[in-house]
Design a protein around this motif. Sequence first.
Motif, mmCIF file in Angstrom:
data_model
loop_
_atom_site.group_PDB
_atom_site.id
_atom_site.type_symbol
_atom_site.label_atom_id
_atom_site.label_comp_id
_atom_site.label_asym_id
_atom_site.label_seq_id
_atom_site.Cartn_x
_atom_site.Cartn_y
_atom_site.Cartn_z
ATOM 1 N N GLN A 149 0.840 -1.202 0.000
ATOM 2 C CA GLN A 149 0.000 0.000 0.000
ATOM 3 C C GLN A 149 0.876 1.254 0.000
ATOM 4 N N THR A 154 -3.611 3.115 5.439
ATOM 5 C CA THR A 154 -4.368 2.142 4.654
ATOM 6 C C THR A 154 -3.888 0.735 4.972
ATOM 7 N N ALA A 155 -2.581 0.588 5.153
ATOM 8 C CA ALA A 155 -2.011 -0.710 5.510
ATOM 9 C C ALA A 155 -2.527 -1.168 6.873
#
Length: 283
Positions: A149, A154-155
């Motif tokens: 990512q 987001t990860a």
Amino acid sequence: MDIGILTALIGGTLALLSPCGALLLPAFFASTAGSGPRLWAHGGIFSVGLLVVLVPLGLGMGVLGTLFASHREIIIIAASILMIVLGIIQLLGIGFDPSRFIPGAEQLQKQANQRTGWVKTLLLGAVSGVAGLCAGPILGAVLTLAATQNDVWTAGGLLAVYGLGMVVPLLLLASVWGKLSSRWKTRLRGRIFTVFGREFHSTSVITGIIIIAVGVLFWTTNGLVTMPELLPTKTSAWLQESSAILSNPLVDVILLIVVVGIILGVWIRARYRKANLVAEKQN
């Protein structure tokens, strides 16, 4: 919703249904928490335990991925190959326990076995996120996706979705566990079959095929960049606009008050019920 989030969600569910005894969790919750508000309160605490371990792992992989962001082509190829290998390992039922690579995980598991009540549920959540021979390749595949990512948060969110994939079916199964027949419990555990003299487990095979497919898709779509969204663009935009209200700090405060209120309500009810039982015994 993109394919990465969907993979993480399905991965969490399949980790719960993995053949290495993960289905013992619904039985544990059904026996210790029963049903109703108490079950969901235990589920909330279990979720906290999961997130405390999984989200930092996701953030760490996200940071690692950003360090090599300039070598995106190499990362995509390496991640694709790794996911395919992990899928083959899962399909063959070989597996590995990720908790062996995390400092303090073994001690945490011992404490989870020794504790009782709410603390046991919290520690069990923390351990369940990373432990399990059969779930190792699944977690490895999701962590690989997290590392690719472009955004650290987001990860971390990807690992949170993985945890959500475990919690939701866990609570649903626990709420109906006592009503399930032995046939249904056997079906949920999957079945063993033999091919060319080698034993395979249906759940592991399905999971392995999904991981391999995502690995191939990741390679052929330039890290899912050219992969079309599972939801139409207009629908995704509408959902994003509708969820914007959740970023309001007032909503966070209200949500926190509601959660605390539910936990206090469950605790007061349990104390009240215990006091009634003591009074009945004395009479």
